[in-house]
Every structure is written in C-alpha cells, then in structure tokens.
Design a protein around this motif. Structure first.
Motif, short mmCIF file in Angstrom:
data_model
loop_
_atom_site.label_atom_id
_atom_site.label_comp_id
_atom_site.label_asym_id
_atom_site.label_seq_id
_atom_site.Cartn_x
_atom_site.Cartn_y
_atom_site.Cartn_z
N THR A 58 0.84 -1.21 0.00
CA THR A 58 0.00 0.00 0.00
C THR A 58 0.88 1.27 0.00
N ALA A 59 2.09 1.15 0.55
CA ALA A 59 3.01 2.30 0.56
C ALA A 59 3.44 2.69 -0.87
N ASP A 60 3.19 1.81 -1.85
CA ASP A 60 3.54 2.11 -3.25
C ASP A 60 2.40 2.83 -3.98
N ALA A 61 1.32 3.15 -3.25
CA ALA A 61 0.13 3.70 -3.92
C ALA A 61 0.45 4.96 -4.73
N GLN A 108 -6.43 -0.92 -6.65
CA GLN A 108 -5.73 -1.83 -7.56
C GLN A 108 -4.71 -2.68 -6.80
N ILE A 109 -4.01 -2.06 -5.85
CA ILE A 109 -3.04 -2.81 -5.05
C ILE A 109 -3.76 -3.90 -4.25
N GLY A 137 6.03 -5.61 -8.42
CA GLY A 137 6.45 -4.22 -8.56
C GLY A 137 7.85 -4.22 -9.12
N ILE A 138 8.11 -3.35 -10.11
CA ILE A 138 9.44 -3.28 -10.71
C ILE A 138 10.20 -2.12 -10.08
#
Ligand SMILES: CC(C)(COP(=O)(O)OP(=O)(O)OC[C@H]1O[C@@H](n2cnc3c(N)ncnc32)[C@H](O)[C@@H]1OP(=O)(O)O)[C@@H](O)C(=O)NCCC(=O)NCCS
Length: 184
Positions: free
Chosen positions: A23-26, A56-57, A73-74
């Motif tokens: 979620t931190a990548d939102a 989406q995550i 995740g890339i």
C-alpha cells in the motif's frame, strides 16, 4: 506449482528487483497509471486519485492470496521506488495457462526494462508455476507492446473482434499473442 504461491517470490535481474507491491507504493502506482500515454491502450481511464491505486493494489494482493496470479512491482536495484509493474493474471491451474500484463513509467521506456522484467517472470511462469501457455491480449495499435511481445518470442494468433468492453473506450478489438512452454 504449490511452492510458487507460498510466499511472495522476489526476482532479481541484472538491473531490476521485482517484488511485492505494498500500500506504501500507492503514490508510485498512481503516478504511472494516471499518465494518459500509459492508459491509452489500457482497460481503464487514467487514474484521477490515489484511492484508485490503493484499490488496484488490493486486487493484486487478492489475486496472489487466492492463487489467481502474481503482480510484481518493478524497482531499480540502483535505488528508488516502483517504476512499473508486471505479472500474471487469470492463472488457470487445470489448463496451466495465464495472462500477462505490464506497464512502465514513461521516462523508463525504450531502455529494455520491460524486456528484462518479462524475461525473468516468463522463466518463473514456465518454471515454478508450471505454466504451459502464457498469453497476452493487446490493442492492435499498441506498437510498443506488440514489439515487446514479438521480441520475447510470442506468436500472433489472431484478432478478437470487440472482445472486451473497456469503459470510455467502449468495445475494443484485441490481438491474442501466446508463448508456449514447448516453443520458447
Ligand atoms: C509496452 C511497454 C511496457 C514497453 O516497455 P519498454 O521497457 O519500453 O520496452 P523495451 O524497452 O523492453 O522494448 C521492447 C521492444 O519494443 C520496442 N519498442 C518499445 N517501445 C516502442 C515504441 N513506442 N515504438 C516502437 N517500438 C517500441 C523496442 O524498440 C524493443 O524492440 P527491439 O528489442 O527490437 O529494439 C511500455 O511502452 C508501456 O508501459 N506502455 C504503456 C502500458 C501498456 O501498453 N501496457 C501493455 C498493455 S497490453
């Protein structure tokens, strides 16, 4: 195949680390999927809020937990946040088939990043997941995606007319590409 879903598989390539999306990548996901050029050939309009990225995550988390697919995740090994995502969806354990999807932040386009990421996850799909067939459905005008797939050895199978309904894009034609374990 069972081990493929036990814990999230981190994959390292020469330049990249492919890892779980949190979620931190939102904000990073939002930054990519709010770009018009990224959404141009996608089944969604450009995102207009971070909450869409969070949703989406959550879906990507759900498909892994429920063994329907894996979305990585890339990130660059040299540092920084998420620059794109890629992975399998619609994993079918009886037919040993899955679809592949991917997108990358535009500033990283045409540097071989997605070729490198997909080469690694294709190996994972045919290896640890035991897949027999990996397929991709692409809008006919998505030249970048088509070149990418052809470069990886995918074969064009045919045009699926008005195959899906994609929001404001309406019914869209999709070209089906596949890569078979026996032909890779
Ligand atoms: C499709 C996408 C992931 C390609 O990623 P990328 O990292 O730029 O791809 P690569 O650098 O690995 O390039 C792969 C091949 O495609 C070619 N290519 C990439 N973008 C291209 C473009 N815009 N026009 C023509 N060829 C292109 C490259 O030259 C390369 O071919 P080559 O090996 O013969 O030189 C990226 O353009 C993207 O995120 N697009 C928006 C999202 C999307 O369309 N996702 C797929 C939905 S089906």
């Amino acid at each position: 195949m069972e081990t493929a879903f036990k814990s999230f598989p981190v994959i390292e390539t020469e330049r990249l680390s492919l890892r779980k999306i949190h979620t931190a990548d939102a904000r990073a996901v939002f930054a990519i999927l709010s770009e018009e050029v990224v959404a141009e050939f996608y089944d969604d309009d450009p995102y207009s809020s971070v909450s869409e990225a969070l949703e989406q995550i959550g879906i990507w988390e759900w498909i892994f937990t429920n063994r329907r697919g894996i979305r990585w995740g890339i990130t660059l090994k040299s540092g920084g946040g998420l620059i794109g995502t890629c992975g399998f969806y619609a994993f079918h354990r009886l037919h040993l088939r899955a679809g592949i999807g991917y997108e990358l932040a535009p500033i990283y386009w045409r540097q071989g990043v997605m070729t490198e990421a997909l080469s690694a996850i294709l190996d994972y799909g045919f290896g640890e997941m035991g897949l027999n067939r990996i397929e991709a459905s692409v809008m006919p005008g998505n030249i970048a995606s088509i070149r990418l797939l052809e470069g990886l050895g995918f074969t064009k199978e045919g045009l699926l007319s008005q195959y899906e309904h994609w929001g404001s894009k309406g019914f869209v034609d999709l070209v089906m590409y596949s890569l078979l374990n026996s032909k890779k």
